[in-house]
Design a protein around this motif. Structure first.
Motif, mmCIF file in Angstrom:
data_model
loop_
_atom_site.group_PDB
_atom_site.id
_atom_site.type_symbol
_atom_site.label_atom_id
_atom_site.label_comp_id
_atom_site.label_asym_id
_atom_site.label_seq_id
_atom_site.Cartn_x
_atom_site.Cartn_y
_atom_site.Cartn_z
ATOM 1 N N GLN A 163 0.809 -1.215 0.000
ATOM 2 C CA GLN A 163 0.000 0.000 0.000
ATOM 3 C C GLN A 163 0.851 1.279 0.000
ATOM 4 O OE1 GLN A 163 -3.190 -0.501 -0.480
ATOM 5 N NE2 GLN A 163 -2.769 -2.702 -0.306
ATOM 6 N N SER A 164 2.166 1.135 -0.011
ATOM 7 C CA SER A 164 3.035 2.309 -0.027
ATOM 8 C C SER A 164 3.098 2.912 -1.425
ATOM 9 C CB SER A 164 4.450 1.934 0.428
ATOM 10 O OG SER A 164 4.451 1.455 1.753
ATOM 11 N N TYR A 165 3.516 4.178 -1.477
ATOM 12 C CA TYR A 165 3.694 4.884 -2.751
ATOM 13 C C TYR A 165 5.184 5.142 -2.969
ATOM 14 C CZ TYR A 165 -1.326 5.481 -3.031
ATOM 15 O OH TYR A 165 -2.676 5.234 -3.133
ATOM 16 N N PRO A 166 5.608 5.344 -4.226
ATOM 17 C CA PRO A 166 7.045 5.483 -4.501
ATOM 18 C C PRO A 166 7.755 6.524 -3.651
ATOM 19 C CG PRO A 166 5.845 5.218 -6.560
ATOM 20 C CD PRO A 166 4.808 5.327 -5.477
ATOM 21 N N HIS A 167 7.103 7.653 -3.377
ATOM 22 C CA HIS A 167 7.786 8.708 -2.627
ATOM 23 C C HIS A 167 8.043 8.325 -1.173
ATOM 24 C CE1 HIS A 167 3.618 9.565 -1.363
ATOM 25 N NE2 HIS A 167 4.166 10.108 -0.293
ATOM 26 N N GLN A 168 7.399 7.251 -0.713
ATOM 27 C CA GLN A 168 7.592 6.807 0.667
ATOM 28 C C GLN A 168 8.758 5.834 0.815
ATOM 29 O OE1 GLN A 168 3.349 5.526 0.910
ATOM 30 N NE2 GLN A 168 3.281 6.789 2.770
ATOM 31 N N LEU A 169 9.420 5.506 -0.284
ATOM 32 C CA LEU A 169 10.519 4.546 -0.264
ATOM 33 C C LEU A 169 11.840 5.246 -0.562
ATOM 34 C CD1 LEU A 169 8.951 1.597 -2.315
ATOM 35 C CD2 LEU A 169 8.823 2.015 0.143
ATOM 36 N N SER A 170 12.933 4.685 -0.057
ATOM 37 C CA SER A 170 14.270 5.186 -0.365
ATOM 38 C C SER A 170 14.645 4.803 -1.792
ATOM 39 C CB SER A 170 15.286 4.586 0.606
ATOM 40 O OG SER A 170 15.405 3.186 0.380
ATOM 41 N N GLY A 171 15.757 5.360 -2.273
ATOM 42 C CA GLY A 171 16.209 5.056 -3.628
ATOM 43 C C GLY A 171 16.481 3.573 -3.832
ATOM 44 N N GLY A 172 17.106 2.938 -2.836
ATOM 45 C CA GLY A 172 17.397 1.514 -2.963
ATOM 46 C C GLY A 172 16.140 0.663 -3.002
ATOM 47 N N LEU A 173 15.132 1.014 -2.179
ATOM 48 C CA LEU A 173 13.879 0.260 -2.179
ATOM 49 C C LEU A 173 13.105 0.481 -3.469
ATOM 50 C CD1 LEU A 173 12.611 0.626 1.513
ATOM 51 C CD2 LEU A 173 13.932 -1.218 0.468
ATOM 52 N N ARG A 174 13.125 1.714 -3.997
ATOM 53 C CA ARG A 174 12.454 1.959 -5.284
ATOM 54 C C ARG A 174 13.097 1.139 -6.398
ATOM 55 N NH1 ARG A 174 11.979 7.534 -3.430
ATOM 56 N NH2 ARG A 174 13.949 8.066 -4.459
ATOM 57 N N GLN A 175 14.420 1.000 -6.344
ATOM 58 C CA GLN A 175 15.077 0.199 -7.374
ATOM 59 C C GLN A 175 14.700 -1.263 -7.239
ATOM 60 O OE1 GLN A 175 15.992 0.480 -10.366
ATOM 61 N NE2 GLN A 175 17.880 1.631 -10.118
ATOM 62 N N ARG A 176 14.489 -1.740 -6.022
ATOM 63 C CA ARG A 176 14.026 -3.117 -5.829
ATOM 64 C C ARG A 176 12.618 -3.307 -6.400
ATOM 65 N NH1 ARG A 176 17.165 -6.054 -1.955
ATOM 66 N NH2 ARG A 176 18.820 -4.726 -1.117
ATOM 67 N N VAL A 177 11.778 -2.284 -6.259
ATOM 68 C CA VAL A 177 10.440 -2.353 -6.855
ATOM 69 C C VAL A 177 10.545 -2.444 -8.371
ATOM 70 C CG1 VAL A 177 8.258 -1.122 -7.181
ATOM 71 C CG2 VAL A 177 9.355 -1.162 -4.925
ATOM 72 N N MET A 178 11.461 -1.658 -8.970
ATOM 73 C CA MET A 178 11.663 -1.719 -10.415
ATOM 74 C C MET A 178 12.102 -3.113 -10.848
ATOM 75 S SD MET A 178 11.012 0.996 -12.224
ATOM 76 C CE MET A 178 11.901 0.384 -13.650
#
Length: 695
Positions: A163-178
């Motif tokens: 339920q999180s949104y991209p802006h709530q994640l760090s750069g490393g976590l956003r890259q894991r989502v990608m």
């Protein structure tokens, strides 16, 4: 005529290629002409294999990757060749066929996850949407699959993160989502376009290790597009080097790093600052700029920049020749017995002179109040950006400050130059407490302490010409008349290697390296004594980076400058800095000379940083701290830092005392100090040199 597919070694045991590019040609139509961005590229990638595609910006790397899935910019089109994927040619595929392939059979990991993820969609919905588009099923099934994939890529608490949104994640976590989005449908091929460029070295190591693990587990082929030669050395099976739209060399990774044959490959490797670099020698820098691909080209495209070019290089275009395992397009290649790129000597100390402190920070602290927010009864929150840092920088030296993003490096630098006011502690400049100093002392600080910003494009006013930008500090300080300021600008342009005609041009008309030179010229305008350089080369190609580093060293000698270099690039800091400080979550945890920090790290965090460093020497273990495991997990929040030692939540050596007592600085001998209850190094047996400092 198609170039025959070479038989190259791979991890696929002779399996047919998942991807085979044959004479691929891609153009981009602009108002000013047609750019031949990809010009006759042939390349194969086999199952379970990682192929690196490297070269400077504008060489055609990304355009080659995006041509495979036909995600081209406006005006872009494939005009020749084949893109054979799993036996079929995608060049003639219909839009519906391409949509089925993208995401389903070919995953793409884009360079900037923040701009690639939809800010209005939750993480779970974005990952699950890829599954539903290509595999069908209900929304509940898609969320279950998304949760499973997010867990496999190492996202903490994947169910809560849905339920999180991209802006709530760090750069490393956003890259894991990608990565999760790219792999959720178990594709046969993943195109990873600079997947770790914007990440810290520790997070970069985690992401690359994750890709390696998932590649083996899912038998995925990977095309890794990057300009980082260390990443290529440690994480690819084969390498293809691109220059001006063409592949100029291709070989197994270890072979290319040991024996580069093309003069461009050789020059790229020589431009990299190494951990064992002799600091007394200049870095090799590739002169000039890549050719304009919108104009007709003849001969070798690298000839104008090649120190080994001969007469025939300007007229004859070299073919991609060589044997089946090592191909290169060079009329006068490096001789095989001389081609190995060695390090230019070994690391040496420049001999620190016992000079007076130019600037000293004493228990420096900076906190940013966040307020109570919208929650009734919630107590005020505070970001603890810098917490009790004590360090000194001597006149004429270069002090390097390293650490992950969010550790407080930039905030500390901004306090030194007066862009931020300390919450506590004091800054003493040239013997004067800046907080208690007079108006003339503060004015002197504004002149003599200057900042070189990380991003030269966003820090230069796009509406001002370069001459006015460089002269602005002189105007603000009312230094000289109009003619004197103009003369000073011309002098500075000459010193940083730019023509006088640059005065009348705007920032957008310059390359990244040239804009960095403009920023350096501006910081020199008022004859400063100290320059705080915040990530001065992080956005530059390896060839341009070496030019800027050499220029900074030259200007330091000619102007008697003192530098504070802030960077997450440990190789750059090793080359430039006389002494180094390591920061973690607002605290200084270790200081010492380059030899202290890189050869005998005492803090587990320092050793973990070094273990995470990609090493461009393919036959050496990764990182000078390879004896320690690379750091895991995410940096804790500076709003609520851990008690005691702030590194303890990620430290493999932590014990009970680490949670209760903050470690104090312990001298280890000479310049070396550490704040750790269980350091990796004991105090040196040799007596400390005379005049050793104990602050």
């Amino acid at each position: 005529m198609h170039t025959p597919d070479p038989v190259l070694p791979s991890a696929a045991n002779g399996e047919p290629a998942v991807l085979a590019l044959r004479d691929l040609e891609t153009v981009v139509k602009l108002r000013s002409g047609v750019v031949r961005a990809v010009d006759g590229v042939s390349l194969t990638v086999r199952p379970g294999e990682t192929v690196g595609l490297v070269g400077e910006s504008g060489s055609g790397k990304t355009m080659t990757g995006m041509s495979i899935v036909q995600l081209l910019p406006p005006g872009g089109a494939i005009v020749g060749g084949e893109v054979r994927f799993a036996g079929r040619d995608l060049v003639g595929a219909t839009p519906d066929e391409l949509r089925r392939v993208r995401g389903g059979e070919i995953g793409v990991i884009f360079q900037d996850p923040m701009t690639s993820l939809d800010p209005t969609m939750s993480i779970g919905r974005q990952v699950g949407e890829v599954w539903r588009l290509h595999r069908g099923g209900s929304r509940a099934d898609a969320l279950a699959r998304a949760e499973e994939m997010l867990g496999r890529v190492g996202l903490p608490n994947p169910r809560q993160r849905l339920q999180s949104y991209p802006h709530q994640l760090s750069g490393g976590l956003r890259q894991r989502v990608m990565i999760a989005m790219a792999l959720v449908c178990r594709p046969k091929l993943v195109i990873a376009d600079e997947p770790t460029t914007a990440l810290d070295v520790t997070i970069q190591a985690q992401i690359l290790d994750l890709l390696e693990e998932l590649k083996g587990e899912l038998d995925i082929a990977v095309l890794l597009i990057t300009h980082d030669m260390g990443v290529v050395a440690n994480h690819t099976d084969r390498v293809a080097v691109m220059y001006a739209g063409k592949i100029v060399e291709e070989a197994a990774t270890a072979e290319l790093f040991r024996r580069p044959r093309h003069r461009y490959s050789q020059a790229l490797l020589e431009s990299i600052p190494r951990l064992t670099q002799d600091r007394s020698r200049r870095l090799y820098a590739i002169g000039g700029l890549p050719p304009d691909l919108s104009r007709p080209l003849s001969g070798c495209r690298f000839a104008a920049r090649c120190r080994f070019a001969q007469e025939d290089c300007a007229s004859a275009e070299p073919p991609l020749a060589g044997d089946a395992t090592h191909r290169f397009a060079c009329l006068h290649p490096a001789p095989e017995e001389e081609a190995q790129v060695g390090v230019a000597g070994t690391a040496t100390s420049l001999g620190l002179a016992e000079t007076a402190d130019l600037v000293a920070c004493e228990e420096l602290t900076k906190e940013f109040p966040l307020g109570r927010g919208l929650v009734p009864g919630r107590k005020s929150l505070t970001v603890h950006a810098v917490s009790g840092v004590t360090l000194s920088i001597r006149a004429g030296e270069t002090f390097g400050l390293v650490g992950e993003s969010g550790c407080g490096k930039t905030t500390l630098g901004q306090m030194l130059v007066g862009l931020e006011t300390p919450t506590a502690g004091r800054i003493v400049y040239d013997g004067v407490d800046l907080a208690a100093g007079s108006r003339s002392d503060r004015a002197r600080r504004q002149r003599e302490l200057q900042l070189m910003f990380q991003d030269p494009y966003s820090s230069l006013d796009p509406r001002m010409k370069v001459g006015a930008i460089i002269a602005e500090p002189l105007t603000a300080q009312r230094r000289g008349g109009r003619s004197e300021r103009q003369a000073r600008v011309l002098e500075l342009l000459d010193q940083v290697g730019l023509p006088s005609s640059a005065m009348d041009r705007y920032p957008h008309e310059f390359s990244g390296g040239q804009r960095q030179r403009i920023g350096l010229a501006r910081s020199l305008a008022l004859h400063p004594k100290l320059i705080v350089a915040d990530e001065p080369v992080s956005a530059l190609d390896v060839s341009i980076r070496s030019q800027i580093l050499n220029l900074m060293r030259d200007l330091q000698r000619s102007h008697g400058l003192t530098y504070l270099i802030i960077s997450h690039d440990l190789s750059v800091v090793r080359y430039l800095a006389d002494r180094i400080g390591v920061m973690y979550l607002g605290c200084l945890v270790e200081t010492g000379t380059g030899e202290d920090i890189y050869e005998r790290p005492a803090h587990p965090y320092t050793a973990a940083l070094l273990a995470s460093l990609p090493d461009p020497d393919a036959d050496r273990p990764s990182g000078a701290g390879a004896g320690e495991a690379a750091i895991g997990g995410e940096l804790p929040s500076a709003v609520d830092p851990p008690s005691g030692c702030r590194f303890r939540t990620r430290c493999p050596r932590a014990e009970g005392i680490c949670a209760e007592v903050q470690p104090q600085y312990t001298p280890l001998g000479g310049e070396h100090r550490v704040a750790c209850h269980f350091p990796l190094q004991a105090a040196h047996s040799a007596p400390a040199p005379a005049g050793e400092r104990t602050d």
